[in-house]
Design a protein around this motif. Structure first.
Motif, mmCIF file in Angstrom:
data_model
loop_
_atom_site.group_PDB
_atom_site.id
_atom_site.type_symbol
_atom_site.label_atom_id
_atom_site.label_comp_id
_atom_site.label_asym_id
_atom_site.label_seq_id
_atom_site.Cartn_x
_atom_site.Cartn_y
_atom_site.Cartn_z
ATOM 1 N N ILE A 53 0.821 -1.204 0.000
ATOM 2 C CA ILE A 53 0.000 0.000 0.000
ATOM 3 C C ILE A 53 0.858 1.258 0.000
ATOM 4 O O ILE A 53 0.491 2.267 -0.622
ATOM 5 N N VAL A 83 -5.969 -4.177 -3.507
ATOM 6 C CA VAL A 83 -5.338 -3.024 -2.865
ATOM 7 C C VAL A 83 -6.065 -1.737 -3.267
ATOM 8 O O VAL A 83 -6.061 -0.754 -2.528
ATOM 9 N N GLN A 86 -8.370 -1.403 -0.480
ATOM 10 C CA GLN A 86 -7.683 -0.964 0.734
ATOM 11 C C GLN A 86 -7.307 0.513 0.662
ATOM 12 O O GLN A 86 -7.345 1.226 1.667
ATOM 13 N N MET A 89 -9.770 3.040 2.076
ATOM 14 C CA MET A 89 -9.967 3.115 3.522
ATOM 15 C C MET A 89 -9.216 4.320 4.104
ATOM 16 O O MET A 89 -8.531 5.054 3.386
ATOM 17 N N SER A 92 -3.890 2.216 6.731
ATOM 18 C CA SER A 92 -3.454 0.825 6.740
ATOM 19 C C SER A 92 -2.295 0.644 7.711
ATOM 20 O O SER A 92 -1.437 1.522 7.848
ATOM 21 N N CYS A 100 -4.449 6.475 3.808
ATOM 22 C CA CYS A 100 -5.047 6.128 2.522
ATOM 23 C C CYS A 100 -5.978 7.250 2.063
ATOM 24 O O CYS A 100 -5.959 8.346 2.613
ATOM 25 N N VAL A 108 -7.222 -0.779 7.888
ATOM 26 C CA VAL A 108 -6.726 -2.000 7.253
ATOM 27 C C VAL A 108 -5.726 -2.644 8.209
ATOM 28 O O VAL A 108 -4.736 -2.015 8.594
ATOM 29 N N HIS A 154 -4.039 -11.741 -0.199
ATOM 30 C CA HIS A 154 -3.776 -10.554 0.606
ATOM 31 C C HIS A 154 -3.285 -10.940 1.997
ATOM 32 O O HIS A 154 -3.645 -11.993 2.536
ATOM 33 N N TYR A 157 -6.263 -6.692 5.624
ATOM 34 C CA TYR A 157 -7.702 -6.769 5.390
ATOM 35 C C TYR A 157 -8.410 -5.592 6.047
ATOM 36 O O TYR A 157 -7.958 -5.051 7.055
ATOM 37 N N ALA A 158 -9.532 -5.230 5.469
ATOM 38 C CA ALA A 158 -10.389 -4.214 6.083
ATOM 39 C C ALA A 158 -11.227 -4.877 7.168
ATOM 40 O O ALA A 158 -11.741 -5.983 6.983
ATOM 41 N N GLN A 189 -12.181 -6.978 -1.861
ATOM 42 C CA GLN A 189 -10.847 -7.422 -1.512
ATOM 43 C C GLN A 189 -10.364 -8.517 -2.463
ATOM 44 O O GLN A 189 -9.174 -8.632 -2.752
#
Length: 214
Positions: A53, A83, A86, A89, A92, A100, A108, A154, A157-158, A189
């Protein structure tokens, strides 16, 4: 003719996503582009993403994609992938913490180095097919059975717990927001372009979606 712009900022499965969208919507023009004006002119926009990220956000900042995403995600169907989800969001944990784009308030999180389920250690990254359970009735779930499987890759995760925007969840040691939605934005995701029939159906639904929820 409808136009779908896939934002090219150097991070993502751009051409596999393009081919998948072209397959499900042959009457649609699909552009992989970094041209801001072409993205602004598109009827629908996809934000892909793979990798770290920090690198994704750095490139998006450098190329002006962050502000462009904030702009075009206001008024047309918008899809984030992996991503790309992600990045929508607020923050992260990856790379010691990265701010982000902030279209969704969720954090995240990292799965952890010692993720377990029923006493067995789970591998990180979460890689492979997993069931997705729909949290809301949404046009992008049209013709996709509850619990259908999608392909994930991944390590972050959210959060699912307390996530008011969650549109679908999966479980891998912890509950994971597999999809989020708000207004004309939907983000996943998993990789729909790698998810066989279910993934292609979701992309087809996206090309037909007006941006309105039920």
């Amino acid at each position: 003719m409808k136009t779908v712009a896939i934002i090219d900022y150097g991070m993502g499965n751009l051409h596999s996503a393009k081919k998948a969208v072209e397959h499900v919507a042959p009457d649609t023009t699909v552009l992989v582009t970094d041209n801001a004006e072409k993205i602004r002119e598109a009827d629908r926009v996809i934000l892909p993403g793979v990798g770290a990220i920090r690198d994704c956000m750095a490139e998006m900042q450098r190329l002006g994609v962050v502000e462009l995403v904030r702009e075009v995600s206001k008024d047309r169907p918008f899809l984030g992938i992996c991503v790309g989800m992600q990045a929508l969001m607020s923050r992260s944990e990856e790379n010691r913490g990265v701010d982000c784009i902030g279209l969704f308030p969720s954090q995240v999180r990292y799965f952890g180095d010692h993720l377990t389920e029923n006493g067995e250690r789970l591998k990180v990254p979460h890689m492979g097919w997993n069931q997705v359970y729909q949290s809301i009735d949404h046009p992008l779930w049209h013709n996709i059975p509850e619990g259908d499987r999608f392909y994930f890759v991944h390590s972050f995760y959210a959060e699912a717990e307390g996530n008011a925007d969650m549109a679908g969840r999966t479980h891998y040691g912890v509950d994971v927001a597999a999809a989020v939605a708000r207004d004309n934005i939907f983000a996943v995701q998993f990789h729909p372009e790698k998810s066989a029939r279910a993934g292609l159906q979701l992309l087809k639904n996206f090309t037909d979606w007006t941006g309105k929820c039920l």
